[in-house]
Design a protein around this motif. Structure first.
Motif, PDB file in Angstrom:
ATOM      1  N   LYS A 208       0.831  -1.202   0.000  1.00 14.24           N
ATOM      2  CA  LYS A 208       0.000   0.000   0.000  1.00 14.24           C
ATOM      3  C   LYS A 208       0.872   1.261   0.000  1.00 14.24           C
ATOM      4  O   LYS A 208       1.866   1.342   0.729  1.00 14.24           O
ATOM      5  N   THR A 209       0.466   2.235  -0.788  1.00 12.83           N
ATOM      6  CA  THR A 209       1.175   3.519  -0.817  1.00 12.83           C
ATOM      7  C   THR A 209       0.684   4.469   0.269  1.00 12.83           C
ATOM      8  O   THR A 209       1.325   5.494   0.526  1.00 12.83           O
ATOM      9  N   GLY A 210      -0.445   4.155   0.875  1.00 14.76           N
ATOM     10  CA  GLY A 210      -1.056   5.056   1.846  1.00 14.76           C
ATOM     11  C   GLY A 210      -2.138   5.934   1.245  1.00 14.76           C
ATOM     12  O   GLY A 210      -2.983   6.456   1.967  1.00 14.76           O
ATOM     13  N   TRP A 211      -2.134   6.098  -0.080  1.00 13.05           N
ATOM     14  CA  TRP A 211      -3.178   6.888  -0.735  1.00 13.05           C
ATOM     15  C   TRP A 211      -4.484   6.105  -0.769  1.00 13.05           C
ATOM     16  O   TRP A 211      -4.484   4.897  -0.964  1.00 13.05           O
ATOM     17  N   ARG A 212      -5.583   6.819  -0.563  1.00 13.48           N
ATOM     18  CA  ARG A 212      -6.904   6.199  -0.674  1.00 13.48           C
ATOM     19  C   ARG A 212      -7.804   7.109  -1.496  1.00 13.48           C
ATOM     20  O   ARG A 212      -7.944   8.309  -1.201  1.00 13.48           O
ATOM     21  N   ALA A 213      -8.396   6.553  -2.541  1.00  9.90           N
ATOM     22  CA  ALA A 213      -9.270   7.331  -3.420  1.00  9.90           C
ATOM     23  C   ALA A 213     -10.664   7.423  -2.822  1.00  9.90           C
ATOM     24  O   ALA A 213     -11.148   6.485  -2.183  1.00  9.90           O
ATOM     25  N   PHE A 214     -11.300   8.567  -3.019  1.00  9.26           N
ATOM     26  CA  PHE A 214     -12.699   8.696  -2.619  1.00  9.26           C
ATOM     27  C   PHE A 214     -13.464   9.417  -3.721  1.00  9.26           C
ATOM     28  O   PHE A 214     -12.946  10.309  -4.399  1.00  9.26           O
ATOM     29  N   ALA A 215     -14.698   8.988  -3.925  1.00  4.42           N
ATOM     30  CA  ALA A 215     -15.572   9.616  -4.914  1.00  4.42           C
ATOM     31  C   ALA A 215     -16.296  10.781  -4.250  1.00  4.42           C
ATOM     32  O   ALA A 215     -16.649  10.715  -3.072  1.00  4.42           O
ATOM     33  N   TYR A 216     -16.523  11.825  -5.019  1.00  6.13           N
ATOM     34  CA  TYR A 216     -17.103  13.030  -4.446  1.00  6.13           C
ATOM     35  C   TYR A 216     -17.957  13.729  -5.502  1.00  6.13           C
ATOM     36  O   TYR A 216     -17.830  13.478  -6.702  1.00  6.13           O
ATOM     37  N   TYR A 217     -18.818  14.622  -5.043  1.00  9.92           N
ATOM     38  CA  TYR A 217     -19.640  15.410  -5.948  1.00  9.92           C
ATOM     39  C   TYR A 217     -18.813  16.593  -6.459  1.00  9.92           C
ATOM     40  O   TYR A 217     -18.416  17.451  -5.675  1.00  9.92           O
ATOM     41  N   PRO A 218     -18.526  16.664  -7.772  1.00 12.63           N
ATOM     42  CA  PRO A 218     -17.784  17.811  -8.293  1.00 12.63           C
ATOM     43  C   PRO A 218     -18.500  19.121  -7.972  1.00 12.63           C
ATOM     44  O   PRO A 218     -19.729  19.204  -8.031  1.00 12.63           O
ATOM     45  N   LEU A 219     -17.722  20.127  -7.589  1.00 12.15           N
ATOM     46  CA  LEU A 219     -18.296  21.437  -7.281  1.00 12.15           C
ATOM     47  C   LEU A 219     -19.019  21.974  -8.511  1.00 12.15           C
ATOM     48  O   LEU A 219     -18.484  21.913  -9.621  1.00 12.15           O
ATOM     49  N   PRO A 220     -20.228  22.501  -8.358  1.00 12.43           N
ATOM     50  CA  PRO A 220     -20.979  22.973  -9.527  1.00 12.43           C
ATOM     51  C   PRO A 220     -20.235  24.046 -10.314  1.00 12.43           C
ATOM     52  O   PRO A 220     -19.533  24.889  -9.756  1.00 12.43           O
ATOM     53  N   GLY A 221     -20.413  23.991 -11.636  1.00 14.31           N
ATOM     54  CA  GLY A 221     -19.854  25.013 -12.508  1.00 14.31           C
ATOM     55  C   GLY A 221     -18.667  24.520 -13.303  1.00 14.31           C
ATOM     56  O   GLY A 221     -18.693  23.449 -13.910  1.00 14.31           O
ATOM     57  N   THR A 222     -17.610  25.303 -13.291  1.00 13.66           N
ATOM     58  CA  THR A 222     -16.412  25.008 -14.072  1.00 13.66           C
ATOM     59  C   THR A 222     -15.881  23.611 -13.827  1.00 13.66           C
ATOM     60  O   THR A 222     -15.321  22.986 -14.733  1.00 13.66           O
ATOM     61  N   PHE A 223     -16.052  23.083 -12.622  1.00 16.19           N
ATOM     62  CA  PHE A 223     -15.440  21.807 -12.262  1.00 16.19           C
ATOM     63  C   PHE A 223     -16.288  20.603 -12.638  1.00 16.19           C
ATOM     64  O   PHE A 223     -15.909  19.478 -12.361  1.00 16.19           O
ATOM     65  N   TRP A 224     -17.424  20.835 -13.265  1.00 20.32           N
ATOM     66  CA  TRP A 224     -18.169  19.726 -13.826  1.00 20.32           C
ATOM     67  C   TRP A 224     -17.451  19.234 -15.087  1.00 20.32           C
ATOM     68  O   TRP A 224     -16.971  20.050 -15.893  1.00 20.32           O
ATOM     69  N   PRO A 225     -17.382  17.935 -15.304  1.00 18.65           N
ATOM     70  CA  PRO A 225     -16.720  17.423 -16.512  1.00 18.65           C
ATOM     71  C   PRO A 225     -17.274  18.009 -17.805  1.00 18.65           C
ATOM     72  O   PRO A 225     -16.529  18.191 -18.769  1.00 18.65           O
ATOM     73  N   THR A 226     -18.557  18.318 -17.833  1.00 17.07           N
ATOM     74  CA  THR A 226     -19.152  18.867 -19.048  1.00 17.07           C
ATOM     75  C   THR A 226     -18.538  20.201 -19.444  1.00 17.07           C
ATOM     76  O   THR A 226     -18.717  20.664 -20.569  1.00 17.07           O
ATOM     77  N   ASN A 227     -17.786  20.806 -18.530  1.00 15.95           N
ATOM     78  CA  ASN A 227     -17.148  22.084 -18.828  1.00 15.95           C
ATOM     79  C   ASN A 227     -15.652  21.960 -19.108  1.00 15.95           C
ATOM     80  O   ASN A 227     -14.954  22.974 -19.167  1.00 15.95           O
ATOM     81  N   GLY A 228     -15.152  20.712 -19.251  1.00 15.51           N
ATOM     82  CA  GLY A 228     -13.814  20.601 -19.782  1.00 15.51           C
ATOM     83  C   GLY A 228     -12.880  19.565 -19.215  1.00 15.51           C
ATOM     84  O   GLY A 228     -11.984  19.117 -19.914  1.00 15.51           O
ATOM     85  N   SER A 229     -13.041  19.192 -17.957  1.00 13.34           N
ATOM     86  CA  SER A 229     -12.067  18.282 -17.344  1.00 13.34           C
ATOM     87  C   SER A 229     -12.764  17.333 -16.387  1.00 13.34           C
ATOM     88  O   SER A 229     -13.826  17.641 -15.846  1.00 13.34           O
TER      89      SER A 229
END
Length: 600
Positions: A208-229
């Motif tokens: 284990k590297t110690g990193w743990r992934a978690f899923a989250y709700y993208p902040l509304p607006g620019t950070f939605w995937p539909t807006n680029g990333s």
């Protein structure tokens, strides 16, 4: 009552990072030594109306080492220049996603920014020229096959699965070596993005590297995937949080400590797998006895930090004062890793591409108590009144990162003109620090962790987006009623701050109002609004690749395909947004809040 602190006007002293905690937390000095070998270019010229500075000439080996900013308000994001009033006089409010009546120990209480463009004089001219670029001609010159080949080739791993940056940073190129000492003093990427069924990252040998992934709700607006990333987030607590008191690794200890941190930061109780409190020596559920428990209880009364405890070796470290705990705060040594990626239109849907646009990293290196944070906010409010033309100051460099004046350092890597990852310049990283610690919505400078998916989601929310996509994730309830993404669309009247995401406008709105049928679909499945069509994904990818070729990130990295139309090039002193009432944050049961004028 706390005085509102408009985040755009914060005046914060540069904080040098202090001595080591003694258990693996590096606190390298944040300012260069007096006799550093690196030379510096001339000080950036003052900005005036209509003036666009160009970097002074300098050798390539010094270009990334500069610790000044040509854009002296690089911490003010492009979204804050949005024209909130449209041509019909209707007000759109995307501002509440960041600027709200905060909850302690975040004392940047900036709900009034929803009502007024509270810019310092030098920031009133919009420096983000890339917002106004029409990318359509450049998009047309790039074929679909070419962009798909580009985004599906990794710039993080080599052909043998080794981390490219780790190989380069072992002997950093001279143009990256800030101190000219042949070593890299900052973060060396060590995540392999090989996740088990609980989100833990693993090296090729299975450790284990110690990193743990978690899923989250993208902040509304620019950070939605539909807006680029599309982006992911990994968290890692320092070694004592992963170990028994004898120093041996214990995954149970680590999971419990992550739950304790989550309870503190989110101010709510957190369910866990059944664990024997006798083994841990800690009453996690606060029922007055040591027995089996399935939750970490957060008690809302004042002094809750005295009621909760870390477990394992972290418990001993806390007793010795080497690490601390407090409501709303992460412990020292907490790390977050965030990749920002291209959009890959696969047969299964829009997914994360192999190619990274950015690799972002932050680490908490210093502890500020609730009282210290409160004092800093009060001092900043006074300084804002007494010295309204002063800038927010930041310490750091490209190796150790840039500090946010609240105990965190931020560091990042971004694509060079050929698509390989390079360190971000000082100015390119200052861009990140304005929001992380400078707005009311965050918890201890962090957006994502409080937005983690709940225990009823896939793998209880501990998963990476490569393990499961966004499809079928229900919208997030808000305390005042309704759901978060529906609320954003209703309040903003669009799917992005700039109101130019034509796909969202055509799918979700009719005559300027949110369609009832799409509202119902969105409540059940956020991917309805989060994911673009394959055609839009490809166009956004192509436009961003054109930006990468230009390397003009200091002029903005947000893409509006045909050039922003609903963005101010300049704002006036005290100019109002047209929004009549500030909206409350998602955790507040109130739909709106009354705010004092920032001039009172």
């Amino acid at each position: 009552m706390r005085r509102p602190v408009p985040w755009l006007l914060i005046l914060a002293p540069t904080v040098a990072v202090g001595a080591a905690l003694g258990f693996g937390i590096d606190r390298t000095q944040a300012t260069p030594p007096v006799h550093a070998a690196t030379r510096y270019a001339e000080v950036a010229p003052p900005l005036s109306s209509g003036y666009e500075p160009t970097p002074p000439p300098m050798p390539s080996e010094l270009a990334l080492k500069q610790i000044y900013t040509l854009n002296q308000t690089a911490f003010v994001p492009p979204q804050c220049y949005t024209k909130t009033a449209d041509e019909q006089g209707r007000a759109h409010n995307p501002c509440y996603t960041c600027h709200v009546e905060s909850r302690p120990p975040n004392y940047v209480n900036d709900a009034d920014v929803q009502l007024e463009y509270s810019f310092i004089p030098r920031a009133r001219n919009n420096p983000w020229k890339n917002l106004f670029v029409d990318w359509t001609a450049e998009v047309a010159r790039i074929s679909d096959d070419a962009i798909l080949s580009y985004i599906r080739s990794s710039n993080y791993f080599d052909a043998k699965g080794r981390i490219l940056l780790a190989e380069q940073l072992a002997r950093p190129p001279r143009e990256w070596d800030y101190r000219d000492d042949g070593r890299w003093d900052g973060f060396v990427p060590d995540a392999y993005f090989r996740f088990d069924d609980e989100g833990f990252d693993q090296r090729p040998d299975g450790s284990k590297t110690g990193w743990r992934a978690f899923a989250y709700y993208p902040l509304p607006g620019t950070f939605w995937p539909t807006n680029g990333s599309v982006g992911d987030v990994l968290v890692r607590l320092p070694a004592p949080f992963r170990e028994r008191e004898d120093g041996s690794f214990d995954e149970r200890i680590y999971k419990v400590n992550l739950a304790v941190v989550e309870a503190l930061v989110t101010r709510r109780s957190v369910p866990i797998e059944a664990v024997d409190e006798k083994f841990l020596g800690v009453d996690l559920d606060l029922d007055g006895r040591l027995a089996l428990t399935e939750r970490v209880v957060f008690a809302a009364q004042k002094g809750v930090s005295a009621s909760l405890s870390y477990v394992g070796r972290a418990r001993r470290a806390a007793a010795l004062g080497k690490v601390h705990l407090g409501a709303g705060l992460f412990p020292e040594g907490t790390e977050f890793l965030h990749t920002v990626r291209y959009l890959d239109p696969t047969p299964e849907g829009i997914r994360m591409a192999a190619r990274l646009k950015e690799l972002r990293y932050t680490k908490k290196v210093e502890w500020f108590t609730d009282a210290m944070l409160d004092k800093r906010a009060r001092v900043e409010a006074i300084d804002k009144t007494d010295s309204p033309t002063e800038f927010r100051n930041f310490g750091g460099n490209i190796e150790i990162g840039v500090d946010n004046n609240q105990g965190w350092t931020y560091q990042a890597f971004i694509e060079d003109s050929e698509g390989a990852l390079r360190p971000q310049s000082f100015e390119e990283t200052v861009y990140c620090t304005g929001c992380h610690g400078g707005v009311g919505i965050v918890d201890d400078g962090i957006f994502s962790f409080s937005r983690r998916l709940g225990p009823k989601s896939f793998q209880k929310g501990w998963h990476h987006w490569s393990q499961r996509g966004l499809e079928g994730v229900p919208d997030r309830p808000v305390a005042s009623g309704g759901t978060e993404y529906v609320r954003y669309l209703e309040q903003n009247g669009a799917g992005d701050e700039f109101r130019q995401n034509a796909e969202v406008l055509s799918r979700f709105f009719q005559d300027g109002k949110l369609r009832a049928d799409m509202k119902t679909r969105l409540e059940r499945d956020v991917s309805q609004v989060l994911l673009p069509s394959p055609e839009r994904a490809l166009a956004l990818n192509k436009a961003y690749q054109a930006l990468v070729k230009r390397q003009t990130f200091r002029l903005g990295r947000e893409i509006v395909l045909d050039g922003a139309k609903n963005v101010h090039r300049a704002v006036g002193d005290g100019e109002r947004t047209g929004i009549q009432a500030s909206l409350a944050p998602w955790w507040s049961p109130a739909a709106s809040v009354a705010v004092a004028s920032s001039q009172e």
